[in-house]
Motif scaffolding. Structure first.
Motif, PDB file in Angstrom:
ATOM      1  N   LEU A  77     -10.587   9.611  -4.966  1.00 56.20           N
ATOM      2  CA  LEU A  77     -10.483   8.344  -5.687  1.00 56.20           C
ATOM      3  C   LEU A  77      -9.806   8.514  -7.050  1.00 56.20           C
ATOM      4  O   LEU A  77      -9.000   7.671  -7.455  1.00 56.20           O
ATOM      5  CB  LEU A  77     -11.880   7.727  -5.860  1.00 56.20           C
TER       6      LEU A  77
ATOM      7  N   CYS B 130      -6.040   8.689  -6.571  1.00 56.90           N
ATOM      8  CA  CYS B 130      -5.501   7.353  -6.275  1.00 56.90           C
ATOM      9  C   CYS B 130      -5.429   6.506  -7.538  1.00 56.90           C
ATOM     10  O   CYS B 130      -4.421   5.841  -7.798  1.00 56.90           O
ATOM     11  CB  CYS B 130      -6.361   6.644  -5.226  1.00 56.90           C
ATOM     12  N   GLU B 131      -6.482   6.546  -8.332  1.00 50.51           N
ATOM     13  CA  GLU B 131      -6.522   5.746  -9.558  1.00 50.51           C
ATOM     14  C   GLU B 131      -5.466   6.215 -10.557  1.00 50.51           C
ATOM     15  O   GLU B 131      -4.766   5.385 -11.165  1.00 50.51           O
ATOM     16  CB  GLU B 131      -7.911   5.824 -10.194  1.00 50.51           C
TER      17      GLU B 131
ATOM     18  N   PHE C 158       0.701   5.212   0.434  1.00 45.83           N
ATOM     19  CA  PHE C 158      -0.135   6.286   0.957  1.00 45.83           C
ATOM     20  C   PHE C 158       0.345   7.607   0.366  1.00 45.83           C
ATOM     21  O   PHE C 158       1.535   7.925   0.463  1.00 45.83           O
ATOM     22  CB  PHE C 158      -0.065   6.330   2.483  1.00 45.83           C
TER      23      PHE C 158
ATOM     24  N   GLY D 182      -5.607   9.072   5.294  1.00 46.81           N
ATOM     25  CA  GLY D 182      -6.716   9.308   6.222  1.00 46.81           C
ATOM     26  C   GLY D 182      -6.580  10.626   6.944  1.00 46.81           C
ATOM     27  O   GLY D 182      -5.491  11.162   7.101  1.00 46.81           O
TER      28      GLY D 182
ATOM     29  N   ASN E  38      -1.995  -1.346  -3.750  1.00 46.85           N
ATOM     30  CA  ASN E  38      -3.035  -0.413  -3.329  1.00 46.85           C
ATOM     31  C   ASN E  38      -2.444   0.989  -3.251  1.00 46.85           C
ATOM     32  O   ASN E  38      -1.309   1.161  -2.816  1.00 46.85           O
ATOM     33  CB  ASN E  38      -3.573  -0.762  -1.937  1.00 46.85           C
TER      34      ASN E  38
ATOM     35  N   HIS F 230      -2.078   5.087  -9.293  1.00 46.42           N
ATOM     36  CA  HIS F 230      -2.004   3.627  -9.423  1.00 46.42           C
ATOM     37  C   HIS F 230      -1.660   3.255 -10.868  1.00 46.42           C
ATOM     38  O   HIS F 230      -0.751   2.452 -11.121  1.00 46.42           O
ATOM     39  CB  HIS F 230      -3.328   2.998  -9.001  1.00 46.42           C
TER      40      HIS F 230
ATOM     41  N   SER G 285      -3.630   4.708  -1.618  1.00 43.72           N
ATOM     42  CA  SER G 285      -4.648   5.198  -0.694  1.00 43.72           C
ATOM     43  C   SER G 285      -4.274   6.539  -0.091  1.00 43.72           C
ATOM     44  O   SER G 285      -3.105   6.901  -0.021  1.00 43.72           O
ATOM     45  CB  SER G 285      -4.810   4.168   0.431  1.00 43.72           C
ATOM     46  N   SER G 286      -5.286   7.234   0.373  1.00 41.80           N
ATOM     47  CA  SER G 286      -5.092   8.402   1.214  1.00 41.80           C
ATOM     48  C   SER G 286      -4.684   7.886   2.591  1.00 41.80           C
ATOM     49  O   SER G 286      -5.161   6.839   3.026  1.00 41.80           O
ATOM     50  CB  SER G 286      -6.409   9.165   1.332  1.00 41.80           C
TER      51      SER G 286
ATOM     52  N   THR H  16       0.837  -1.192   0.000  1.00 39.62           N
ATOM     53  CA  THR H  16       0.000   0.000   0.000  1.00 39.62           C
ATOM     54  C   THR H  16       0.873   1.243   0.000  1.00 39.62           C
ATOM     55  O   THR H  16       1.771   1.384   0.832  1.00 39.62           O
ATOM     56  CB  THR H  16      -0.939   0.026   1.221  1.00 39.62           C
TER      57      THR H  16
END
Length: 152
Positions: free
Chosen positions: A48, A51-52, A39, A81, A76, A55, A78-79, A37
């Motif tokens: 999103l 991220c895409e 971040f 958070g 993966n 990726h 991801s943010s 993952t």
């Protein structure tokens, strides 16, 4: 499973992230579910689509980098958070003057949780503005520091 050093992978990914206005915040590998993952953060937050896009930009280069020595894994992006702990100097810089939450290992004046504006920081300490008072905390007393989340 044997993997390459995550710091090496993080350094490798910076050249793909920077032109996209993306900062690599952290890289984690889970042996349990064989997932890698990444971040990420941007000045305007992460959604999103961001991220895409990242990726898709790193899929082929990361396969060539081969972080797992040909073993299968899931990638993966991801943010980190909203309430993620500050880990880097950049995390502190980004939040100077903003409200933060601090959880302490041991109570200070009977409190293990403080909330206030991040006024200053260095390698050894963090200074908060709490209710008109400046509180300087040694970093080794802080269990977790993160951005304060406010719901209107």
């Amino acid at each position: 499973m044997k993997i390459k050093p995550l710091s090496e992978l993080k350094d490798f990914l910076v050249s793909y992230a920077s032109p996209m206005g993306i900062e690599i915040v952290d890289v984690e590998f889970s042996d349990k579910d064989r997932s890698l993952t990444i971040f990420i953060e941007t000045e305007n937050g992460v959604d999103l689509d961001t991220c895409e896009a990242f990726h898709n930009a790193i899929m082929e280069p990361i396969d060539e980098f081969d972080p797992t020595y040909d073993a299968p894994y899931t990638l993966n992006v991801s943010s980190p958070g909203l309430d993620r702990p500050f880990k880097t100097r950049r995390d502190f810089e980004r939040n100077l003057g903003k409200d933060v939450e601090v959880k302490l290992y041991a109570p200070l004046k009977g409190k293990k949780f403080l909330e206030g504006a991040l006024l200053a920081f260095d390698e050894n300490s963090v200074t908060l503005g709490c209710g008109g008072e400046e509180i300087k905390l040694a970093r080794n007393r802080i269990a977790k520091i993160n951005k304060a989340i406010k719901f209107d």
